[in-house]
Write a protein that holds these residues in place. Structure first.
Motif, PDB file in Angstrom:
ATOM      1  N   ARG A  22       0.842  -1.196   0.000  1.00 55.26           N
ATOM      2  CA  ARG A  22       0.000   0.000   0.000  1.00 55.26           C
ATOM      3  C   ARG A  22       0.876   1.243   0.000  1.00 55.26           C
ATOM      4  O   ARG A  22       1.794   1.357   0.807  1.00 55.26           O
ATOM      5  N   ALA A  23       0.582   2.171  -0.892  1.00 58.14           N
ATOM      6  CA  ALA A  23       1.345   3.418  -0.937  1.00 58.14           C
ATOM      7  C   ALA A  23       0.855   4.404   0.122  1.00 58.14           C
ATOM      8  O   ALA A  23       1.622   5.248   0.574  1.00 58.14           O
ATOM      9  N   ASP A  24      -0.415   4.310   0.519  1.00 58.75           N
ATOM     10  CA  ASP A  24      -0.954   5.180   1.556  1.00 58.75           C
ATOM     11  C   ASP A  24      -0.495   4.638   2.906  1.00 58.75           C
ATOM     12  O   ASP A  24      -1.284   4.094   3.682  1.00 58.75           O
ATOM     13  N   ALA A  25       0.818   4.741   3.136  1.00 65.40           N
ATOM     14  CA  ALA A  25       1.422   4.104   4.300  1.00 65.40           C
ATOM     15  C   ALA A  25       2.717   4.809   4.669  1.00 65.40           C
ATOM     16  O   ALA A  25       3.256   5.584   3.881  1.00 65.40           O
ATOM     17  N   TRP A  26       3.167   4.510   5.869  1.00 65.07           N
ATOM     18  CA  TRP A  26       4.489   4.931   6.311  1.00 65.07           C
ATOM     19  C   TRP A  26       5.312   3.677   6.566  1.00 65.07           C
ATOM     20  O   TRP A  26       4.785   2.660   7.035  1.00 65.07           O
ATOM     21  N   ALA A  27       6.591   3.752   6.275  1.00 61.63           N
ATOM     22  CA  ALA A  27       7.536   2.685   6.593  1.00 61.63           C
ATOM     23  C   ALA A  27       8.477   3.210   7.672  1.00 61.63           C
ATOM     24  O   ALA A  27       8.899   4.367   7.618  1.00 61.63           O
ATOM     25  N   VAL A  28       8.782   2.356   8.648  1.00 63.65           N
ATOM     26  CA  VAL A  28       9.696   2.745   9.718  1.00 63.65           C
ATOM     27  C   VAL A  28      10.838   1.746   9.782  1.00 63.65           C
ATOM     28  O   VAL A  28      10.682   0.575   9.422  1.00 63.65           O
ATOM     29  N   ASP A  29      11.987   2.221  10.251  1.00 59.52           N
ATOM     30  CA  ASP A  29      13.126   1.337  10.416  1.00 59.52           C
ATOM     31  C   ASP A  29      14.108   1.969  11.393  1.00 59.52           C
ATOM     32  O   ASP A  29      14.078   3.178  11.619  1.00 59.52           O
ATOM     33  N   ALA A  30      14.967   1.125  11.943  1.00 60.92           N
ATOM     34  CA  ALA A  30      16.002   1.571  12.867  1.00 60.92           C
ATOM     35  C   ALA A  30      17.345   1.073  12.373  1.00 60.92           C
ATOM     36  O   ALA A  30      17.431   0.114  11.602  1.00 60.92           O
ATOM     37  N   ALA A  31      18.392   1.728  12.834  1.00 63.19           N
ATOM     38  CA  ALA A  31      19.760   1.310  12.548  1.00 63.19           C
ATOM     39  C   ALA A  31      20.557   1.429  13.836  1.00 63.19           C
ATOM     40  O   ALA A  31      20.324   2.326  14.643  1.00 63.19           O
ATOM     41  N   CYS A  32      21.487   0.507  14.012  1.00 60.74           N
ATOM     42  CA  CYS A  32      22.316   0.500  15.210  1.00 60.74           C
ATOM     43  C   CYS A  32      23.723   0.086  14.814  1.00 60.74           C
ATOM     44  O   CYS A  32      23.895  -0.929  14.137  1.00 60.74           O
ATOM     45  N   SER A  33      24.706   0.881  15.185  1.00 53.34           N
ATOM     46  CA  SER A  33      26.113   0.548  14.930  1.00 53.34           C
ATOM     47  C   SER A  33      26.630  -0.223  16.135  1.00 53.34           C
ATOM     48  O   SER A  33      26.965   0.356  17.161  1.00 53.34           O
ATOM     49  N   GLY A  34      26.650  -1.546  16.016  1.00 54.10           N
ATOM     50  CA  GLY A  34      26.904  -2.408  17.163  1.00 54.10           C
ATOM     51  C   GLY A  34      25.575  -2.693  17.828  1.00 54.10           C
ATOM     52  O   GLY A  34      24.564  -2.087  17.496  1.00 54.10           O
ATOM     53  N   ASN A  35      25.555  -3.648  18.728  1.00 53.71           N
ATOM     54  CA  ASN A  35      24.290  -3.968  19.384  1.00 53.71           C
ATOM     55  C   ASN A  35      24.570  -4.418  20.817  1.00 53.71           C
ATOM     56  O   ASN A  35      24.843  -5.594  21.015  1.00 53.71           O
ATOM     57  N   PRO A  36      24.554  -3.521  21.806  1.00 57.22           N
ATOM     58  CA  PRO A  36      24.092  -2.132  21.704  1.00 57.22           C
ATOM     59  C   PRO A  36      25.155  -1.218  21.096  1.00 57.22           C
ATOM     60  O   PRO A  36      26.318  -1.569  20.977  1.00 57.22           O
ATOM     61  N   GLY A  37      24.669  -0.037  20.740  1.00 54.31           N
ATOM     62  CA  GLY A  37      25.530   0.981  20.170  1.00 54.31           C
ATOM     63  C   GLY A  37      24.696   2.200  19.814  1.00 54.31           C
ATOM     64  O   GLY A  37      23.528   2.297  20.205  1.00 54.31           O
ATOM     65  N   PRO A  38      25.259   3.126  19.047  1.00 51.06           N
ATOM     66  CA  PRO A  38      24.491   4.291  18.602  1.00 51.06           C
ATOM     67  C   PRO A  38      23.314   3.836  17.734  1.00 51.06           C
ATOM     68  O   PRO A  38      23.507   3.169  16.726  1.00 51.06           O
ATOM     69  N   MET A  39      22.110   4.164  18.155  1.00 55.37           N
ATOM     70  CA  MET A  39      20.877   3.723  17.495  1.00 55.37           C
ATOM     71  C   MET A  39      20.088   4.951  17.056  1.00 55.37           C
ATOM     72  O   MET A  39      20.047   5.956  17.758  1.00 55.37           O
ATOM     73  N   GLU A  40      19.456   4.835  15.894  1.00 50.93           N
ATOM     74  CA  GLU A  40      18.546   5.878  15.415  1.00 50.93           C
ATOM     75  C   GLU A  40      17.418   5.207  14.652  1.00 50.93           C
ATOM     76  O   GLU A  40      17.520   4.046  14.262  1.00 50.93           O
ATOM     77  N   TYR A  41      16.339   5.953  14.447  1.00 44.76           N
ATOM     78  CA  TYR A  41      15.221   5.427  13.666  1.00 44.76           C
ATOM     79  C   TYR A  41      14.577   6.539  12.867  1.00 44.76           C
ATOM     80  O   TYR A  41      14.790   7.723  13.130  1.00 44.76           O
ATOM     81  N   GLN A  42      13.790   6.130  11.858  1.00 47.00           N
ATOM     82  CA  GLN A  42      13.097   7.111  11.017  1.00 47.00           C
ATOM     83  C   GLN A  42      11.825   6.510  10.436  1.00 47.00           C
ATOM     84  O   GLN A  42      11.630   5.298  10.431  1.00 47.00           O
ATOM     85  N   GLY A  43      10.982   7.422   9.935  1.00 43.88           N
ATOM     86  CA  GLY A  43       9.766   7.042   9.236  1.00 43.88           C
ATOM     87  C   GLY A  43       9.714   7.734   7.883  1.00 43.88           C
ATOM     88  O   GLY A  43      10.072   8.915   7.783  1.00 43.88           O
ATOM     89  N   ILE A  44       9.271   7.003   6.860  1.00 42.74           N
ATOM     90  CA  ILE A  44       9.213   7.500   5.484  1.00 42.74           C
ATOM     91  C   ILE A  44       7.788   7.365   4.957  1.00 42.74           C
ATOM     92  O   ILE A  44       7.148   6.328   5.140  1.00 42.74           O
ATOM     93  N   ASP A  45       7.290   8.396   4.288  1.00 41.07           N
ATOM     94  CA  ASP A  45       5.981   8.361   3.639  1.00 41.07           C
ATOM     95  C   ASP A  45       6.136   7.618   2.310  1.00 41.07           C
ATOM     96  O   ASP A  45       6.941   8.016   1.461  1.00 41.07           O
ATOM     97  N   LEU A  46       5.371   6.552   2.115  1.00 41.39           N
ATOM     98  CA  LEU A  46       5.531   5.742   0.907  1.00 41.39           C
ATOM     99  C   LEU A  46       4.912   6.369  -0.339  1.00 41.39           C
ATOM    100  O   LEU A  46       5.219   5.938  -1.453  1.00 41.39           O
ATOM    101  N   GLN A  47       4.060   7.366  -0.185  1.00 46.85           N
ATOM    102  CA  GLN A  47       3.535   8.055  -1.368  1.00 46.85           C
ATOM    103  C   GLN A  47       4.549   9.027  -1.942  1.00 46.85           C
ATOM    104  O   GLN A  47       4.699   9.138  -3.148  1.00 46.85           O
ATOM    105  N   THR A  48       5.243   9.735  -1.063  1.00 47.95           N
ATOM    106  CA  THR A  48       6.119  10.824  -1.507  1.00 47.95           C
ATOM    107  C   THR A  48       7.609  10.510  -1.381  1.00 47.95           C
ATOM    108  O   THR A  48       8.432  11.203  -1.979  1.00 47.95           O
ATOM    109  N   GLY A  49       7.949   9.515  -0.581  1.00 50.82           N
ATOM    110  CA  GLY A  49       9.344   9.218  -0.299  1.00 50.82           C
ATOM    111  C   GLY A  49       9.960  10.150   0.730  1.00 50.82           C
ATOM    112  O   GLY A  49      11.133  10.038   1.059  1.00 50.82           O
ATOM    113  N   ALA A  50       9.167  11.063   1.277  1.00 47.15           N
ATOM    114  CA  ALA A  50       9.675  12.061   2.228  1.00 47.15           C
ATOM    115  C   ALA A  50       9.885  11.441   3.605  1.00 47.15           C
ATOM    116  O   ALA A  50       9.112  10.586   4.042  1.00 47.15           O
ATOM    117  N   ARG A  51      10.909  11.908   4.293  1.00 45.87           N
ATOM    118  CA  ARG A  51      11.132  11.517   5.677  1.00 45.87           C
ATOM    119  C   ARG A  51      10.110  12.246   6.538  1.00 45.87           C
ATOM    120  O   ARG A  51      10.023  13.464   6.514  1.00 45.87           O
TER     121      ARG A  51
END
Length: 154
Positions: A22-51
């Motif tokens: 579905r394009a009328d959606a958001w995708a989310v994901d996280a990244a971590c350098s090491g586990n544990p380590g510096p972690m961040e996450y984000q959400g992207i609009d699948l219609q526009t590709g915008a963060r």
């Protein structure tokens, strides 16, 4: 991505998404350098590709970031009055934790992780006091490739 890159098989997104996504959606994901380590996450609009949002980095784990990303998306949707928009996550654990309204991390709680644990507590409290209106679906990486919110660091 330019408008000329719009896939000819989709008219509801600028991203090259499979037809079953579905394009009328958001995708989310996280990244971590090491586990544990510096972690961040984000959400992207699948219609526009915008963060839509980004948080971090701070010391944590990938699973915690995936959990917080879903809750962040849910809270932002509620704040903006968005209902029934799909959230895609590639983390089975995070989806399960959200359904159970509890982050089941084994990360040690100490001075370095205290701020993260406060964020986890806020997220769990939000889940206990709000109704979830958005379907949270598992992103099928094997069939669809990396989730569009991926940080591309593998």
């Amino acid at each position: 991505m330019k408008l000329t890159d719009v896939p000819d098989y989709r008219h509801d997104t600028i991203l090259p998404l499979p037809l079953e996504v579905r394009a009328d959606a958001w995708a989310v994901d996280a990244a971590c350098s090491g586990n544990p380590g510096p972690m961040e996450y984000q959400g992207i609009d699948l219609q526009t590709g915008a963060r839509i949002f980004h948080f971090g980095p701070l010391h944590g784990t990938n699973n915690i970031g995936e959990f917080l990303a879903i809750v962040h998306a849910l809270a932002l949707m509620e704040k903006q009055g968005i209902q029934n928009k799909v959230i895609y996550s590639d983390s089975y654990n995070a989806i399960l934790w959200v359904q159970k309204k509890q982050c089941k991390t084994k990360l040690e709680r100490n001075a370095q992780t205290e701020h993260l644990y406060q964020l986890i507590g806020r997220a769990e409290q939000w889940l206990h006091t709000h109704t979830v209106h958005a379907p949270i679906l598992k992103w099928d990486t094997k069939r669809w490739g990396e989730i569009p919110a991926d940080f591309g660091r593998k």
